[in-house]
Scaffold this motif. Structure first.
Motif, PDB file in Angstrom:
ATOM      1  N   SER A   4      18.384  -8.037  -9.941  1.00 34.46           N
ATOM      2  CA  SER A   4      18.600  -8.080  -8.498  1.00 34.46           C
ATOM      3  C   SER A   4      20.068  -7.868  -8.144  1.00 34.46           C
ATOM      4  CB  SER A   4      18.083  -9.384  -7.896  1.00 34.46           C
ATOM      5  OG  SER A   4      18.771 -10.495  -8.426  1.00 34.46           O
ATOM      6  N   SER A  21      17.134   3.178   1.725  1.00 33.47           N
ATOM      7  CA  SER A  21      15.820   3.339   1.103  1.00 33.47           C
ATOM      8  C   SER A  21      15.925   4.050  -0.244  1.00 33.47           C
ATOM      9  CB  SER A  21      14.884   4.130   2.028  1.00 33.47           C
ATOM     10  OG  SER A  21      14.655   3.443   3.224  1.00 33.47           O
ATOM     11  N   ILE A  39       9.302   5.079  -0.469  1.00 37.19           N
ATOM     12  CA  ILE A  39       9.400   4.011   0.522  1.00 37.19           C
ATOM     13  C   ILE A  39       8.989   4.593   1.866  1.00 37.19           C
ATOM     14  CG2 ILE A  39      10.959   2.523   1.845  1.00 37.19           C
ATOM     15  CD1 ILE A  39      12.483   1.965  -0.666  1.00 37.19           C
ATOM     16  N   LYS A  80      -2.131  -5.616   5.036  1.00 36.65           N
ATOM     17  CA  LYS A  80      -0.936  -6.453   4.901  1.00 36.65           C
ATOM     18  C   LYS A  80      -0.881  -7.145   3.540  1.00 36.65           C
ATOM     19  CE  LYS A  80       0.039  -7.294   9.769  1.00 36.65           C
ATOM     20  NZ  LYS A  80      -0.793  -6.321  10.392  1.00 36.65           N
ATOM     21  N   SER A  82      -0.351  -6.007  -1.004  1.00 31.73           N
ATOM     22  CA  SER A  82      -0.139  -4.966  -2.010  1.00 31.73           C
ATOM     23  C   SER A  82      -1.483  -4.493  -2.539  1.00 31.73           C
ATOM     24  CB  SER A  82       0.723  -5.509  -3.150  1.00 31.73           C
ATOM     25  OG  SER A  82       1.997  -5.864  -2.663  1.00 31.73           O
ATOM     26  N   VAL A 110       3.209  -1.581  -2.977  1.00 34.95           N
ATOM     27  CA  VAL A 110       3.721  -2.921  -2.715  1.00 34.95           C
ATOM     28  C   VAL A 110       4.141  -3.001  -1.252  1.00 34.95           C
ATOM     29  CG1 VAL A 110       5.490  -4.624  -3.301  1.00 34.95           C
ATOM     30  CG2 VAL A 110       4.506  -3.173  -5.093  1.00 34.95           C
ATOM     31  N   LEU A 111       3.594  -3.959  -0.547  1.00 34.59           N
ATOM     32  CA  LEU A 111       3.905  -4.142   0.860  1.00 34.59           C
ATOM     33  C   LEU A 111       5.101  -5.077   1.011  1.00 34.59           C
ATOM     34  CD1 LEU A 111       3.033  -3.690   3.830  1.00 34.59           C
ATOM     35  CD2 LEU A 111       1.774  -5.838   3.620  1.00 34.59           C
ATOM     36  N   LEU A 112       6.114  -4.591   1.685  1.00 39.10           N
ATOM     37  CA  LEU A 112       7.255  -5.418   2.074  1.00 39.10           C
ATOM     38  C   LEU A 112       7.193  -5.491   3.585  1.00 39.10           C
ATOM     39  CD1 LEU A 112       9.972  -3.765  -0.169  1.00 39.10           C
ATOM     40  CD2 LEU A 112       8.616  -5.788  -0.661  1.00 39.10           C
ATOM     41  N   TYR A 113       7.024  -6.664   4.114  1.00 38.18           N
ATOM     42  CA  TYR A 113       6.722  -6.828   5.521  1.00 38.18           C
ATOM     43  C   TYR A 113       7.776  -7.670   6.216  1.00 38.18           C
ATOM     44  CZ  TYR A 113       4.090  -8.204   9.680  1.00 38.18           C
ATOM     45  OH  TYR A 113       3.684  -8.424  10.962  1.00 38.18           O
ATOM     46  N   SER A 114       8.190  -7.220   7.377  1.00 38.14           N
ATOM     47  CA  SER A 114       9.118  -7.977   8.193  1.00 38.14           C
ATOM     48  C   SER A 114       8.812  -7.722   9.661  1.00 38.14           C
ATOM     49  CB  SER A 114      10.559  -7.569   7.900  1.00 38.14           C
ATOM     50  OG  SER A 114      11.438  -8.207   8.789  1.00 38.14           O
TER      51      SER A 114
END
Length: 117
Positions: A4, A21, A39, A80, A82, A110-114
């Protein structure tokens, strides 16, 4: 999360969405030893996804806009969550390169949600 720190370094700076991205997908694909990645972000209409970055996907194979519910990416957005597809039939999907084409063993959306807009 190991790795990371490198991701954060790649994300630093004053970057537009496309640059940020691209830094993210390039790092993630390399980190997981994947073959390709993309992405998508929610489009202005709120009912589709727009490609903002990809790695190892030829321009002719890129789907720039994906309606919610269409394909694996659109399915992940609607549900909503993955989506993981395994045991893909050799005729269903091919990864292509200048070296030839091969069927993937697995595909992961893979869902990245905001809620931040």
């Amino acid at each position: 999360m190991t790795g990371s720190g490198d991701l954060v370094k790649g994300m630093q700076g004053n970057k537009i969405t496309a640059e940020l991205s691209q830094a993210i997908i390039t790092h993630i694909v390399g980190y997981v030893k994947g073959l390709l990645g993309a992405i998508y972000i929610t489009g202005d209409d709120g009912r589709s996804l727009r490609l903002t970055a990809s790695t190892a996907i030829g321009k002719q194979d890129q789907q720039i806009v994906v309606p919610f519910g269409e394909g694996i990416v659109g399915q992940a957005a609607v549900e909503k969550r993955s989506v993981i597809v395994t045991d893909i039939a050799q005729t269903d999907f091919k990864l292509s390169s200048s070296f030839g084409s091969i069927p993937p063993k697995n595909v992961i959306a893979v869902l990245l949600y905001s809620k931040i807009r």
